[in-house]
Design a protein around this motif. Structure first.
Motif, PDB file in Angstrom:
ATOM      1  N   GLY A  35       0.672  -1.090  -0.211  1.00 39.79           N
ATOM      2  CA  GLY A  35       0.063  -0.078   0.064  1.00 39.79           C
ATOM      3  C   GLY A  35       0.824   1.269  -0.015  1.00 39.79           C
ATOM      4  N   GLN A  36       2.075   1.256   0.561  1.00 40.19           N
ATOM      5  CA  GLN A  36       3.002   2.410   0.391  1.00 40.19           C
ATOM      6  C   GLN A  36       3.184   2.863  -1.122  1.00 40.19           C
ATOM      7  OE1 GLN A  36       4.362   3.757   3.089  1.00 40.19           O
ATOM      8  NE2 GLN A  36       5.175   5.274   2.148  1.00 40.19           N
ATOM      9  N   ILE A  37       2.991   1.934  -2.141  1.00 40.48           N
ATOM     10  CA  ILE A  37       3.007   2.449  -3.503  1.00 40.48           C
ATOM     11  C   ILE A  37       1.939   3.720  -3.783  1.00 40.48           C
ATOM     12  CG2 ILE A  37       2.809   1.812  -5.743  1.00 40.48           C
ATOM     13  CD1 ILE A  37       4.147  -0.816  -4.779  1.00 40.48           C
ATOM     14  N   LEU A  38       0.679   3.315  -3.288  1.00 32.64           N
ATOM     15  CA  LEU A  38      -0.355   4.092  -3.479  1.00 32.64           C
ATOM     16  C   LEU A  38      -0.117   5.340  -2.735  1.00 32.64           C
ATOM     17  CD1 LEU A  38      -3.566   1.543  -3.243  1.00 32.64           C
ATOM     18  CD2 LEU A  38      -2.133   2.137  -5.227  1.00 32.64           C
ATOM     19  N   LYS A  39       0.252   5.384  -1.464  1.00 36.35           N
ATOM     20  CA  LYS A  39       0.653   6.604  -0.724  1.00 36.35           C
ATOM     21  C   LYS A  39       1.743   7.437  -1.442  1.00 36.35           C
ATOM     22  CE  LYS A  39      -0.063   4.322   3.855  1.00 36.35           C
ATOM     23  NZ  LYS A  39       0.294   4.177   5.045  1.00 36.35           N
ATOM     24  N   GLU A  40       2.476   6.911  -2.110  1.00 39.76           N
ATOM     25  CA  GLU A  40       3.589   7.715  -2.991  1.00 39.76           C
ATOM     26  C   GLU A  40       2.798   8.382  -3.785  1.00 39.76           C
ATOM     27  OE1 GLU A  40       6.564   8.361  -2.071  1.00 39.76           O
ATOM     28  OE2 GLU A  40       7.328   7.134  -0.562  1.00 39.76           O
ATOM     29  N   LEU A  41       2.027   7.830  -4.519  1.00 42.36           N
ATOM     30  CA  LEU A  41       1.229   8.348  -5.796  1.00 42.36           C
ATOM     31  C   LEU A  41       0.300   9.449  -5.478  1.00 42.36           C
ATOM     32  CD1 LEU A  41       0.815   5.085  -7.757  1.00 42.36           C
ATOM     33  CD2 LEU A  41       2.359   7.074  -8.604  1.00 42.36           C
ATOM     34  N   ILE A  42      -0.268   9.463  -4.006  1.00 43.22           N
ATOM     35  CA  ILE A  42      -1.195  10.275  -3.400  1.00 43.22           C
ATOM     36  C   ILE A  42      -0.034  11.466  -3.023  1.00 43.22           C
ATOM     37  CG2 ILE A  42      -2.575  11.199  -1.469  1.00 43.22           C
ATOM     38  CD1 ILE A  42      -3.460   7.940  -1.537  1.00 43.22           C
ATOM     39  N   GLN A  43       1.210  11.433  -2.461  1.00 41.33           N
ATOM     40  CA  GLN A  43       1.909  12.378  -2.114  1.00 41.33           C
ATOM     41  C   GLN A  43       2.529  13.265  -3.089  1.00 41.33           C
ATOM     42  OE1 GLN A  43       5.175  10.920  -0.117  1.00 41.33           O
ATOM     43  NE2 GLN A  43       4.229  10.932   1.920  1.00 41.33           N
ATOM     44  N   ALA A  50      -3.012  18.808  -6.392  1.00 43.63           N
ATOM     45  CA  ALA A  50      -4.148  18.190  -6.770  1.00 43.63           C
ATOM     46  C   ALA A  50      -5.351  18.105  -5.620  1.00 43.63           C
ATOM     47  CB  ALA A  50      -4.095  16.899  -7.379  1.00 43.63           C
ATOM     48  N   THR A  51      -6.586  18.188  -6.201  1.00 40.45           N
ATOM     49  CA  THR A  51      -7.531  18.025  -4.945  1.00 40.45           C
ATOM     50  C   THR A  51      -8.193  16.568  -5.099  1.00 40.45           C
ATOM     51  OG1 THR A  51      -9.173  18.787  -6.362  1.00 40.45           O
ATOM     52  CG2 THR A  51      -8.134  20.409  -4.886  1.00 40.45           C
ATOM     53  N   GLU A  52      -7.914  15.846  -6.203  1.00 42.55           N
ATOM     54  CA  GLU A  52      -8.987  14.375  -6.446  1.00 42.55           C
ATOM     55  C   GLU A  52      -7.602  13.500  -6.835  1.00 42.55           C
ATOM     56  OE1 GLU A  52     -12.521  12.547  -9.149  1.00 42.55           O
ATOM     57  OE2 GLU A  52     -11.631  14.801  -9.581  1.00 42.55           O
ATOM     58  N   VAL A  53      -7.982  12.485  -6.180  1.00 40.95           N
ATOM     59  CA  VAL A  53      -7.120  11.282  -6.851  1.00 40.95           C
ATOM     60  C   VAL A  53      -7.886  10.045  -7.100  1.00 40.95           C
ATOM     61  CG1 VAL A  53      -5.030   9.551  -6.190  1.00 40.95           C
ATOM     62  CG2 VAL A  53      -4.960  11.967  -5.585  1.00 40.95           C
ATOM     63  N   VAL A  54      -7.876   9.130  -8.271  1.00 43.61           N
ATOM     64  CA  VAL A  54      -8.521   8.076  -8.242  1.00 43.61           C
ATOM     65  C   VAL A  54      -7.675   6.937  -8.797  1.00 43.61           C
ATOM     66  CG1 VAL A  54     -10.458   7.057  -9.827  1.00 43.61           C
ATOM     67  CG2 VAL A  54     -10.330   9.491  -9.206  1.00 43.61           C
ATOM     68  N   PHE A  55      -7.705   5.793  -8.045  1.00 35.71           N
ATOM     69  CA  PHE A  55      -7.057   4.429  -8.348  1.00 35.71           C
ATOM     70  C   PHE A  55      -8.220   3.722  -9.188  1.00 35.71           C
ATOM     71  CE2 PHE A  55      -4.382   5.975  -4.880  1.00 35.71           C
ATOM     72  CZ  PHE A  55      -3.388   6.013  -5.518  1.00 35.71           C
ATOM     73  N   ILE A  56      -7.558   3.002 -10.356  1.00 38.99           N
ATOM     74  CA  ILE A  56      -8.550   2.138 -11.036  1.00 38.99           C
ATOM     75  C   ILE A  56      -7.630   0.862 -11.371  1.00 38.99           C
ATOM     76  CG2 ILE A  56      -9.986   1.998 -13.106  1.00 38.99           C
ATOM     77  CD1 ILE A  56      -9.642   5.168 -13.190  1.00 38.99           C
ATOM     78  N   SER A 350       2.494  10.381  11.813  1.00 41.03           N
ATOM     79  CA  SER A 350       2.243  10.529  10.118  1.00 41.03           C
ATOM     80  C   SER A 350       3.322  11.484   9.758  1.00 41.03           C
ATOM     81  CB  SER A 350       0.595  11.115   9.757  1.00 41.03           C
ATOM     82  OG  SER A 350      -0.270  10.236   9.975  1.00 41.03           O
ATOM     83  N   CYS A 351       3.696  11.351   8.737  1.00 41.36           N
ATOM     84  CA  CYS A 351       4.520  12.115   7.878  1.00 41.36           C
ATOM     85  C   CYS A 351       3.585  12.623   6.595  1.00 41.36           C
ATOM     86  CB  CYS A 351       5.970  11.618   7.468  1.00 41.36           C
ATOM     87  SG  CYS A 351       6.997  12.740   6.620  1.00 41.36           S
ATOM     88  N   PHE A 352       2.675  13.536   6.886  1.00 39.38           N
ATOM     89  CA  PHE A 352       1.469  13.887   5.842  1.00 39.38           C
ATOM     90  C   PHE A 352       0.777  12.599   5.573  1.00 39.38           C
ATOM     91  CE2 PHE A 352       5.356  16.535   5.305  1.00 39.38           C
ATOM     92  CZ  PHE A 352       4.646  17.742   5.700  1.00 39.38           C
ATOM     93  N   LEU A 353       1.169  11.494   5.606  1.00 41.52           N
ATOM     94  CA  LEU A 353       0.293  10.386   5.255  1.00 41.52           C
ATOM     95  C   LEU A 353       0.682   9.404   6.457  1.00 41.52           C
ATOM     96  CD1 LEU A 353       0.485  10.165   1.636  1.00 41.52           C
ATOM     97  CD2 LEU A 353      -1.749   9.916   2.721  1.00 41.52           C
ATOM     98  N   PRO A 354      -0.327   8.566   6.986  1.00 41.44           N
ATOM     99  CA  PRO A 354      -0.054   7.775   8.037  1.00 41.44           C
ATOM    100  C   PRO A 354       1.247   6.945   7.741  1.00 41.44           C
ATOM    101  CG  PRO A 354      -1.906   7.090   6.826  1.00 41.44           C
ATOM    102  CD  PRO A 354      -1.546   8.316   6.303  1.00 41.44           C
ATOM    103  N   LEU A 355       2.107   6.914   8.918  1.00 40.21           N
ATOM    104  CA  LEU A 355       3.079   5.825   8.923  1.00 40.21           C
ATOM    105  C   LEU A 355       2.614   4.347   8.950  1.00 40.21           C
ATOM    106  CD1 LEU A 355       6.023   8.114  10.349  1.00 40.21           C
ATOM    107  CD2 LEU A 355       5.850   7.275   8.014  1.00 40.21           C
ATOM    108  N   PRO A 356       3.600   3.192   8.798  1.00 42.76           N
ATOM    109  CA  PRO A 356       2.988   2.101   8.967  1.00 42.76           C
ATOM    110  C   PRO A 356       2.694   1.719  10.597  1.00 42.76           C
ATOM    111  CG  PRO A 356       5.122   1.770   7.692  1.00 42.76           C
ATOM    112  CD  PRO A 356       4.853   3.413   8.004  1.00 42.76           C
ATOM    113  N   ASN A 357       1.528   1.066  10.568  1.00 44.26           N
ATOM    114  CA  ASN A 357       0.900   0.675  11.793  1.00 44.26           C
ATOM    115  C   ASN A 357       1.894  -0.253  12.499  1.00 44.26           C
ATOM    116  OD1 ASN A 357      -0.770   0.530  13.971  1.00 44.26           O
ATOM    117  ND2 ASN A 357      -2.421  -0.384  12.883  1.00 44.26           N
ATOM    118  N   ASN A 358       2.996  -0.008  13.210  1.00 42.82           N
ATOM    119  CA  ASN A 358       3.797  -0.730  13.980  1.00 42.82           C
ATOM    120  C   ASN A 358       4.039  -0.148  15.488  1.00 42.82           C
ATOM    121  OD1 ASN A 358       5.966   1.084  13.281  1.00 42.82           O
ATOM    122  ND2 ASN A 358       6.379  -0.360  11.652  1.00 42.82           N
TER     123      ASN A 358
END
Length: 407
Positions: A35-43, A50-56, A350-358
Motif C-alpha cells: 500500500g505504500q506505493i499508493l501513498k507515494e502516488l497520493i503524495q 491536486a484535489t482529487e485522486v482516483v485509483f482504477i 504521520s509524515c503527511f500520510l500515516p506511517l505503517p501501523n507498528n
C-alpha cells in the motif's frame, strides 16, 4: 628518449554509478511492495496541488493489431491506473525520468521528496506510462521496446504526426481513451485535436505477468486487491494531514467493463470554526474541525479537531539552521478524534500520510501527531538519535520537533 621519460598508461580509478536497472533493483529490495506505493502516488498528487485522486484496477485486455511497435502487445493486458486532477509541468516531465535526483528536494512544502517515490511502481510494472498536459509517454528502462531511441516514446499533442498516431492507432491508445472518458467525461478527439492538452494526469501501470530484468514480482488481480485493502485499512487517516488532496477513490473494472467503486474517502474543513493562537511571538497556530467521510456501501463519518503549529524563526537556533539545511518545515500537527472514544494505543505518527501501523510509530498519546519528519529512506520509520547515529541531522531534527515544537 630515455626510459624514465616514457610514462606507462595509468589504469582508470574513479567511482561510477550502477546501471539504471541495478539501481531500480536496489530500490525495490529496500522499498516495500504494498500500500505504500499508493501513498507515494497520493503524495505526488498532493505536491502538484491536486484535489482529487482516483485509483482504477482495470481487468480488461486490449487489442494488439494497431500498435506503435509489436513489442508493446504484451503490455495491453490488465493495469492499475492512478489519476489526479493536476497537470504535469515541464519540471515534472524532467523529474520523472531523472531517477534519484528529486526536483522537489529543496522545497519544504513538498511531501514527495521523502522516500524513493515514483520508482516504487516498478514493483508492479515494467513499462509505466503517463498522460498529462501536452504529452503521452511510455518509459522503457529495460530498453527492450524502443531500444535507446528515447524520442520514440513521447508523443506530443501539438505535433501533427503524433496527433495522427494518437487518433489512428486505436488498440495502442484505447486504454487511455477509456480512462480519460471515465475520469474526466471528455472525448479523446477533443483533447488530442482541439485542446491539444489534458488537464489532469493519468498513470498507467500494466501488471507484470512474467519475470523481467527489473523484477520477478508478478502481479495479478489478487495482488491489486491486496494493495487496495492495505489502503482501506488506513483510509480514515489518509486525508487527515494532506494539504491539497480532499478526495481519494478506489475503482474496479471487471473484464466486461462493469465499473464498481470500492471506496471513496473525502475530507472537508469547517471554515467557520477557527481558533488562532495566542502566543504569536513564538508560534503560529490554528485549530479547526475536519470531517472525514468514507463511502463503501455504507457511509462512515469521523470528525477531528486538528491543530497546526509552526515555530517562528529565531526561537530555536539549531531548529532554524537545520530547517534551512534540510529544507524541512518546523511544523507539528495534532489531531484529536471527536465524538468517539479511541484508545491511546491506536494513535499514530504521520509524515503527511500515516506511517505503517507498528509499535515504533505509535504515539501513546490521545492525539495523532503529524510533522515533516526525517525518515528512513523507505519511509517506514522516523529516525531517532541512537548510539550509532547521534549526529544524524534528520534524527537531531526529529528530537527538536518533539522537544521544542510539540509542547
Amino acid at each position: 628518449m630515455s626510459s624514465k621519460s616514457k610514462k606507462k598508461p595509468r589504469k582508470s580509478f574513479r567511482p561510477t554509478a550502477p546501471p539504471f536497472i541495478d539501481y531500480l533493483k536496489d530500490i525495490l529490495r529496500r522499498y516495500p511492495d504494498g500500500g505504500q506505493i499508493l501513498k507515494e502516488l497520493i503524495q505526488n498528487a498532493d505536491d502538484a496541488r491536486a484535489t482529487e485522486v482516483v485509483f482504477i484496477h482495470d481487468e480488461r485486455s486490449y487489442g494488439t493489431e494497431s500498435l506503435w511497435t509489436d513489442e508493446l502487445g504484451e503490455y495491453q493486458g490488465p493495469a492499475l491506473y492512478a489519476y489526479n486532477n493536476a497537470s504535469f509541468t515541464d519540471d515534472d516531465w524532467q523529474g520523472i525520468v531523472t531517477a534519484g535526483r528529486s526536483i522537489k528536494r529543496n522545497d519544504p512544502n513538498k511531501v514527495g521528496r521523502f522516500g524513493i517515490g515514483f520508482n516504487s511502481v516498478y514493483h508492479i510494472t515494467d513499462v509505466p506510462c503517463v498522460f498529462s498536459s501536452g504529452h503521452l509517454g511510455f518509459m522503457d528502462p529495460q530498453e527492450k521496446i524502443f531500444g535507446e531511441r528515447n524520442e520514440d516514446f513521447l508523443w506530443s499533442l501539438d505535433d501533427a504526426e503524433d496527433q495522427e498516431a494518437l487518433m489512428t492507432m486505436h488498440d495502442q491508445f484505447q486504454p487511455f481513451r477509456d480512462i480519460v472518458s471515465l475520469v474526466s467525461k471528455q472525448e479523446w478527439s477533443e483533447i488530442v485535436t482541439e485542446d491539444q492538452r489534458f488537464d489532469g494526469t493519468i498513470f498507467r501501470f500494466s501488471l507484470r505477468n512474467k519475470k523481467s530484468d527489473i523484477s520477478d514480482n508478478l502481479y495479478d488481480s489478487n495482488r491489486v486487491a491486496d494493495l487496495f485493502d492495505s489502503f482501506i485499512a488506513d483510509a480514515d487517516l489518509s486525508l487527515l494531514f494532506l494539504k491539497n488532496v480532499t478526495s481519494v477513490s478506489l475503482i474496479h473494472i471487471n473484464i466486461h467493463g462493469t465499473v464498481n467503486t470500492r471506496l471513496e474517502v473525502k475530507s472537508s474543513v469547517l471554515t467557520d470554526v477557527v481558533l488562532e493562537s495566542e502566543n504569536e511571538l513564538i508560534i503560529e497556530s490554528s485549530t479547526r474541525f475536519k470531517t472525514i467521510t468514507l463511502s463503501s456501501g455504507k457511509n462512515k463519518e469521523t470528525k477531528w479537531l486538528v491543530t497546526t503549529c509552526t515555530m517562528k524563526e529565531g526561537n530555536v537556533e539549531n531548529l532554524d539552521s537545520l530547517a534551512k539545511k534540510l529544507s524541512f518545515f518546523p511544523q507539528v500537527d495534532l489531531a484529536f478524534p471527536c465524538g468517539e472514544k479511541r484508545d491511546c494505543s491506536e494513535s499514530r505518527l504521520s509524515c503527511f500520510l500515516p506511517l505503517p501501523n507498528n509499535e515504533s510509530n505509535k504515539t501513546g498519546l490521545p492525539v495523532y501527531v503529524n510533522a515533516c519528519f526525517g525518515l528512513t529512506d523507505n519511509r517506514r520509520q522516523i529516525k531517532w538519535q541512537e548510539e550509532d547515529q547521534k549526529h544524524d541531522e534528520h534524527a537531531v531534527w526529529n528530537e527538536l520537533l518533539m522537544k521544542e515544537v510539540l509542547p
